[in-house]
Structures are given as C-alpha cells and as structure tokens.
Design a protein around this motif. Structure first.
Motif, PDB file in Angstrom:
ATOM      1  N   SER A 122     -37.203  19.342 -22.808  1.00  0.00           N
ATOM      2  CA  SER A 122     -36.570  20.121 -23.869  1.00  0.00           C
ATOM      3  C   SER A 122     -35.199  19.487 -24.119  1.00  0.00           C
ATOM      4  O   SER A 122     -34.418  19.329 -23.171  1.00  0.00           O
ATOM      5  CB  SER A 122     -36.437  21.576 -23.432  1.00  0.00           C
ATOM      6  N   GLY A 123     -34.953  19.077 -25.369  1.00  0.00           N
ATOM      7  CA  GLY A 123     -33.718  18.352 -25.658  1.00  0.00           C
ATOM      8  C   GLY A 123     -33.606  17.087 -24.818  1.00  0.00           C
ATOM      9  O   GLY A 123     -32.498  16.677 -24.460  1.00  0.00           O
ATOM     10  N   ASP A 127     -39.312  23.431 -31.653  1.00  0.00           N
ATOM     11  CA  ASP A 127     -38.029  23.430 -30.941  1.00  0.00           C
ATOM     12  C   ASP A 127     -37.723  22.092 -30.259  1.00  0.00           C
ATOM     13  O   ASP A 127     -36.778  21.994 -29.475  1.00  0.00           O
ATOM     14  CB  ASP A 127     -37.999  24.566 -29.904  1.00  0.00           C
ATOM     15  N   GLY A 128     -38.515  21.058 -30.575  1.00  0.00           N
ATOM     16  CA  GLY A 128     -38.224  19.729 -30.047  1.00  0.00           C
ATOM     17  C   GLY A 128     -38.719  19.496 -28.636  1.00  0.00           C
ATOM     18  O   GLY A 128     -38.449  18.449 -28.053  1.00  0.00           O
TER      19      GLY A 128
END
Ligand SMILES: CC(C)(COP(=O)(O)OP(=O)(O)OC[C@H]1O[C@@H](n2cnc3c(N)ncnc32)[C@H](O)[C@@H]1OP(=O)(O)O)[C@@H](O)C(=O)NCCC(=O)NCCS
Length: 186
Positions: free
Chosen positions: A74-75, A9-10
C-alpha cells in the motif's frame, strides 16, 4: 517487477522474494503483536536470518510448485502477505493463508488479494479445492473465509497449541465450481 492492482486505493499484490528479507522483517516488526494474536509467524521471524530463511522456504516451494507467497503493498510499502502455504497440483488441493499489519486492516485488502490468488490457483493451475485453516478464536480471519464464500467443514477440537493454550481449529474451503459460480454472481 509485476504488480497486480488491488483497487482504486493504489494497493498492489507483488512477488515477495528472499532478497527482500530486510523489508519483510521490518514489516513483521510493525505487525508483530497484531499478527501474533492467533498466528505463530512472529515467533518464527525474529531477525534477518530467520526472515531470509522463511522467504527462502517459499522460494523453494515456488520452484517445486508446492506453495507461494505474495506481498501486499500500500503506497509502495509492504503491509501484508498472502500464502499458498501448501499446494498439491496433482491432487488439486491448496491451503491459503494471510496476514496484515494493523495499519492495513479493515480496508478489504486481504479479501481482494486472496481472490486474485484463488483465481490463479483455480483457473491457471487447476486447483479444485482451496482450504482455509483458522483458529476458532480468530474472528477477523473467519470473516475473510465467509467473504470468500467458503464453507465451514468442521472443527478440530483442541488441535492447535499456541502460547500455552489449546485452541479449536476450523477448516473452511471453497471448491472450483463454487468459486466460478460465485465469481459470475454480481
Ligand atoms: C485476518 C486478517 C488478515 C483480516 O484482516 P481484515 O482487514 O479484517 O480483512 P480484509 O482485508 O478482508 O478487510 C475486511 C474489513 O475491511 C472492511 N472493508 C472496508 N472496505 C472494504 C472493501 N472495499 N472490501 C471489503 N471489505 C472492506 C470490511 O468491512 C471488513 O471490516 P469488518 O470486519 O470490520 O467488517 C487480519 O485480522 C490479520 O492480519 N490478523 C492477524 C494474522 C492472522 O490472524 N492471519 C490469519 C491466520 S488464519
């Protein structure tokens, strides 16, 4: 700057340093109520100066090899952190800690990030015993200790006074041979 992937999920684990104090404060502000349910951190980080002071404490711990802090992203956004709050290389003992802001909870990020940090502590630094101190009321954190394969060693009754009330404090731990054995199990 280096980044360790935490999955598809990066999400990433990255260093967290004093120059990032403004971003760190914004992250704590987003998670203040959630993080503060069982943890005094939001009461310590209240403005830019205290945010920088906190990260500087960890920069000094890193220099002295007595602790570490890493950011979970995250992101690209800072959404949590993993600590080695204490680390005694001579004794081979460290205490890990963690938090997330609410938007990042429930995705397994902390469990994956702590695994990376324990792997490093055990395999690269020769740490034999990693501890997890947690309020008995903090079910999500106790669930992390379980997922990590830690053993509950005991309860320090009424050991922790927080926001006017006394709480039991549980100590969980994993030893290096247990960690390695569990890592070999698919
Ligand atoms: C403690 C804390 C970090 C736990 O967060 P968390 O999101 O529950 O923990 P993880 O990141 O490991 O995620 C596990 C959850 O994601 C779910 N999940 C989803 N995908 C997953 C995956 N690929 N792998 C593992 N778990 C996954 C799990 O089922 C679990 O949810 P559940 O408890 O509802 O079953 C969080 O509650 C928090 O920040 N609390 C405030 C600060 C605090 O108390 N810190 C600890 C002080 S000791």
């Amino acid at each position: 700057m280096f980044a360790i992937s935490l999955g598809a999920d990066g999400a990433e684990l990255r260093p967290l340093e004093p120059w990032q104090a403004e971003e760190f404060l914004a992250h704590i502000d987003r998670g203040r109520e959630f993080i503060g349910r069982h943890n005094g951190l939001p009461d310590v980080i209240t403005d830019l100066a205290s945010s920088r002071a906190y990260l500087t404490t960890y920069a000094k711990k890193a220099a002295a090899d007595t602790g570490r802090i890493f950011g979970i992203r995250s992101g690209g956004e800072l959404v949590g952190a993993i600590l080695l709050r204490t680390m005694n290389v001579e004794q081979g003992i460290a205490e890990a800690g963690c938090w997330l802001e609410p938007s990042a909870a429930g995705k397994g990020l902390v469990t994956r990030a702590v695994r990376v940090v324990i792997d490093w502590a055990v395999e690269e630094r020769g740490i034999h015993r990693v501890e997890w101190w947690v309020s008995s009321a903090n079910a999500p954190s106790i669930a992390v200790a379980r997922r990590l394969g830690m053993t509950k060693e005991g309860v320090l009754r009424d050991n922790y006074r927080y926001r006017g009330e006394r709480h039991d404090m549980e100590i969980w731990s994993v030893l290096a041979p247990e960690w390695r054995a569990a890592r070999k199990t698919p």
